[in-house]
Design an enzyme around this catalytic site. Structure first.
Site, PDB file in Angstrom:
ATOM      1  N   HIS A  54      67.526 -33.757 -28.565  1.00 53.68           N
ATOM      2  CA  HIS A  54      67.850 -34.119 -29.925  1.00 53.68           C
ATOM      3  C   HIS A  54      69.285 -34.118 -30.033  1.00 53.68           C
ATOM      4  CE1 HIS A  54      67.935 -33.937 -34.333  1.00 53.68           C
ATOM      5  NE2 HIS A  54      68.272 -32.549 -34.197  1.00 53.68           N
ATOM      6  N   HIS A  78      74.782 -28.358 -32.733  1.00 54.12           N
ATOM      7  CA  HIS A  78      74.620 -28.091 -34.330  1.00 54.12           C
ATOM      8  C   HIS A  78      73.126 -27.143 -34.474  1.00 54.12           C
ATOM      9  CE1 HIS A  78      71.699 -31.647 -33.884  1.00 54.12           C
ATOM     10  NE2 HIS A  78      70.999 -30.941 -34.902  1.00 54.12           N
ATOM     11  N   GLU A  82      71.260 -21.704 -35.215  1.00 50.20           N
ATOM     12  CA  GLU A  82      70.250 -21.776 -36.284  1.00 50.20           C
ATOM     13  C   GLU A  82      68.779 -21.768 -35.317  1.00 50.20           C
ATOM     14  OE1 GLU A  82      69.614 -22.109 -39.424  1.00 50.20           O
ATOM     15  OE2 GLU A  82      67.552 -22.619 -39.570  1.00 50.20           O
ATOM     16  N   ASP A  83      68.647 -22.113 -34.240  1.00 50.31           N
ATOM     17  CA  ASP A  83      67.354 -22.185 -33.550  1.00 50.31           C
ATOM     18  C   ASP A  83      67.331 -21.386 -32.126  1.00 50.31           C
ATOM     19  OD1 ASP A  83      66.201 -23.630 -35.620  1.00 50.31           O
ATOM     20  OD2 ASP A  83      66.645 -25.624 -34.470  1.00 50.31           O
ATOM     21  N   ASP A 145      71.901 -36.315 -37.768  1.00 46.91           N
ATOM     22  CA  ASP A 145      71.000 -35.412 -37.296  1.00 46.91           C
ATOM     23  C   ASP A 145      69.704 -35.757 -38.038  1.00 46.91           C
ATOM     24  OD1 ASP A 145      69.228 -32.949 -36.551  1.00 46.91           O
ATOM     25  OD2 ASP A 145      69.799 -32.046 -38.471  1.00 46.91           O
ATOM     26  N   ASP A 266      65.877 -65.472 -50.674  1.00 48.12           N
ATOM     27  CA  ASP A 266      65.745 -64.075 -51.280  1.00 48.12           C
ATOM     28  C   ASP A 266      65.736 -63.160 -49.989  1.00 48.12           C
ATOM     29  OD1 ASP A 266      65.110 -65.093 -53.731  1.00 48.12           O
ATOM     30  OD2 ASP A 266      62.740 -65.409 -53.227  1.00 48.12           O
TER      31      ASP A 266
HETATM   32 MN    MN Z   1      68.986 -31.028 -35.503  1.00 50.64          MN
END
Ligand code: MN
Length: 724
Positions: A54, A78, A82-83, A145, A266
């Site tokens: 990711h 990134h 956090e993780d 992200d 269109d």
């Molecule tokens: Mn992420």
């Protein structure tokens, strides 16, 4: 995941960055990859892939936009803070202060959850703006992200969770991407979210697009060839492309203009890329000389760019083959900026961080100001959405300063945009030297002079026509304080009078003693509550002198009136309409079937209450001679509990299953059929009038558009009496 596959992804990324920035810090990027692989370890994505796929995919999206090495490294790192067990201190020591600050910004954004209640949303929005106002690259990483998470959304099992993410994408991230000019990312985010939120509509538009494409590719190719020839003949070196509109943009257009898409024009638009500004105008001249142009659709965003930096000329002409076609003309550089927005500017401003000091990002500051001054979160969210979605008009002060405003803005909006003080003391306006009403909608190029008076103050009427968040929030703030002081005075008088009739006198101390009973904090709060009617005065008197009421039995009369009141209360249905005279009976006009969310007008009938029409109802014509019968009404915001009847006319091809398809589609639109009437029948077509139960005009239009996208349904329109 084998070691070699992991090597491949890393090599691809390094190669990609090297292709546009040969001098990038290869060592630092490689170390970042190792760091992410090490800390994410055995973590997995919902898809079952190793987690670090990711961040590397996010980095790759940013490398496609040719961003600088530090942004790429931030993307790779990134999610680590956090993780994983990695800390900001680890990042600072290995990658330096700047990267650490960027990662911290992204981490803060990630912690914000927008699907919570509104109150938290406003606070979260504030946090988001604070984070990105320090360095806009934080937002670039966050958008990449989100894009990767949306691309892999199908792996999340819980529908509820998918929906929330899609919602947040549509409401927050796509508008932000647009705001910083990242058209391509905005388009992809919207389409992915659209597919999740309204799969039925998405599918029908995609299949309709396929059908039109099959029948129309040749026409598009011939048009490209014809335009190429036209420009080459006068030595303009141009590249001409045709491009298909995205499902979501087609859907939006259907909603906005309330029309279907029948022809190629269109769904396909043409784009001409030339080498210089001058050539843009030369190409435009050639095209207008060769084809008939449609003036309302012409826009010159080269001389007045959009406030996100977008530049282009837009025109619509009756092209070769007598079809209406949309054409955009721009230079290569304008094209890059149109597709990548701030990321393209980045290339021309190496190294320096983009902050809200830059003129172009002043909106971040303005939004922050609004958040800090709005009374409640709903007010704020409503306001920012208004600002985000509107197109712009550009007006000038008498000194020639440019003031950009959303389309539909009035001199009052202008005044507040110049300065809060100018807005508050505004009493009139001159537009292009002529005195004009304050509710006049401003046009591009208008010169606006605000007439001020020191003793003036904002009027309640302004609330109904201003459209900028700043003006609206300032006006409401003023009215709120004004109202509060009025109610306070009124409430005090009411209590005084009530006590007088009991032969008592009012002392503040007495009120203080009963504060708790009413759950209020101050004497003034009690006064205001009595003044605005939330606490009945008798309750206050009773609380102050309970002994006086102990033995009083209700009189026969009060018992009777009590009963009468009770009976009346049950009868009274609360009507979600503002501006009605209390107690007046209302009914909805059968000619136009007004729905919540659209503009309405009331007509007073002597003895029969008020009839509510849509403001564009033809039946209103017959009342023009008696203006005293007209009253201004408006639906309350967010009326969704009740059901209203919308009436539409559909022309169906006379085929088996047509009616069933119609009924199915209405059901898919979460509406009920209330009545069906066949009014016309031929061998090919039949025409029906259909009453459906919906919540509001948006819901109604949504159903109409779903119907329009069906092949067996020839046409669908809202049905009105006298307007067949
Ligand atoms: Mn992420």
């Amino acid at each position: 995941m084998s070691e070699s596959a992991n090597q491949d992804i890393a090599q691809d990324l390094l190669k990609k960055i090297g292709s546009y920035d040969p001098d990038f810090d290869k060592d630092a990027v490689s170390r970042a990859i190792e760091f992410a692989v090490k800390y994410h370890g055995k973590q997995k994505r919902h898809s079952g892939d190793p987690y670090y796929y990711h961040p590397l995919a996010v980095a790759s999206i940013l490398a496609d936009m040719k961003l600088d090495g530090r942004t790429i490294i931030t993307a790779i790192l990134h999610d680590t803070v956090e993780d994983t067990t990695a800390t900001l201190a680890d990042i600072t020591s290995q990658f330096g202060e700047e990267i650490s600050r960027l990662v911290d910004g992204v981490t803060k954004l990630t912690k914000i959850e927008f699907q919570s209640n509104n109150e938290k949303q406003a606070e979260n929005y504030r946090k988001l703006l604070v984070a990105i106002s320090e360095d806009i690259r934080v937002l670039l990483v966050k958008l990449a992200d989100r894009l990767h998470n949306m691309r892999t959304l199908q792996h999340i099992k819980k529908p509820e969770k998918r929906r929330n993410i899609a919602h947040e994408t549509m409401e927050i991230y796509a508008p932000l991407a647009e705001r910083i000019g990242m058209q391509k990312i905005k388009d992809e985010l919207q389409n992915l979210a659209f597919n999740e939120l309204n799969p039925e509509a998405y599918k029908s538009i995609v299949s309709r697009l396929e059908y039109l494409r099959e029948s129309g590719t040749e026409v598009a190719d011939r048009t490209v060839a014809r335009l190429n020839e036209l420009l080459n003949n006068v030595d303009i070196n141009a590249k001409v492309f045709s491009r298909e509109k995205t499902p979501y943009s087609v859907w939006l257009k259907m909603q906005r203009k309330n029309m279907g898409f029948e022809q190629l024009s269109d769904i396909i638009a043409f784009r001409i890329i030339v080498n210089s500004n001058k050539e843009c105008y030369r190409a435009l001249g050639e095209i207008h000389a060769a084809f008939h142009m449609i003036p309302e659709n012409f826009k010159d965003y080269i001389s007045t760019p959009k406030n996100n930096g977008y530049q282009s000329i837009h025109t619509v002409v009756v092209g070769p083959e007598q079809r209406k076609i949309e054409i955009q003309i721009r230079t290569k550089e304008m094209h890059e900026i149109a597709e990548m927005g701030v990321a393209a500017h980045w290339l021309y401003k190496q190294g320096k961080p983009y902050t809200s000091d830059d003129r172009q990002y002043r909106w971040i500051r303005e939004l922050l100001y609004i958040i800090e001054h709005a009374s409640g979160p709903e007010e704020f969210l409503e306001n920012t959405k208004l600002e985000m979605y509107h197109d712009q008009v550009f007006c000038f002060t008498p000194h020639g300063d440019l003031i950009a405003l959303p389309r539909g803005a009035t001199p009052v909006d202008f005044a507040f945009a110049v300065h809060s003080e100018v807005g508050r003391s505004c009493v009139g306006a001159k537009i292009n030297s002529r005195i004009m009403p304050l509710r006049t909608q401003l046009k591009n190029g208008d010169q606006v002079e605000i007439i001020q008076s020191k003793s003036a103050h904002p009027s309640q009427a302004w609330e109904h026509f201003v459209i900028t968040a700043k003006a609206l929030s300032e006006i409401r703030r003023f009215l709120r304080t004004q109202k509060k002081s009025q109610y306070l005075k009124l409430g005090k008088e009411i209590i005084e009078k009530a006590l007088q009739s009991e032969n008592e006198e009012l002392h503040e101390k007495m009120i203080e003693a009963v504060l708790e009973k009413f759950g209020k904090k101050s004497v003034d709060d009690i006064y205001s509550a009595v003044g605005d009617g939330t606490i009945p005065r008798n309750e206050v008197v009773k609380a102050l002198f309970p002994e006086k009421f102990k033995n009083k039995k209700p009189s026969l009369l009060s018992r009777l009136t009590g009963m009468a009141k009770k009976g009346k209360k049950e009868e009274k249905i609360s009507v979600p309409i503002m501006g009605l005279i209390p107690g007046m009976a209302i009914h909805y006009a059968g000619c136009c079937h007004p729905l919540p969310g659209e503009r309405i007008i009331g007509i007073v009938n002597s003895g029969r209450g008020v009839t509510i029409h849509t403001s564009d109802c033809i039946e209103l014509e017959q009342y023009v001679e008696s203006p005293e019968r007209w009253i201004d009404l408006a639906w309350e915001k967010n009326v969704t509990e009740s059901v209203y009847v919308g009436r539409l006319k559909a022309v169906l091809t006379n085929k088996k299953g047509a009616l069933a398809a119609l009924a199915n589609t209405v059901a898919k639109g979460e509406a009920n059929i209330n009545n069906v009437r066949i009014v016309n029948r031929s061998s090919d077509f039949f025409e029906i009038i259909l009453d459906i139960e919906v919540h509001d005009i948006e819901h109604f239009n949504n159903v109409i558009n779903l119907l329009k996208a069906k092949k067996v349904i020839h046409s669908v329109t809202r049905y009105r009496e006298g307007n067949h």
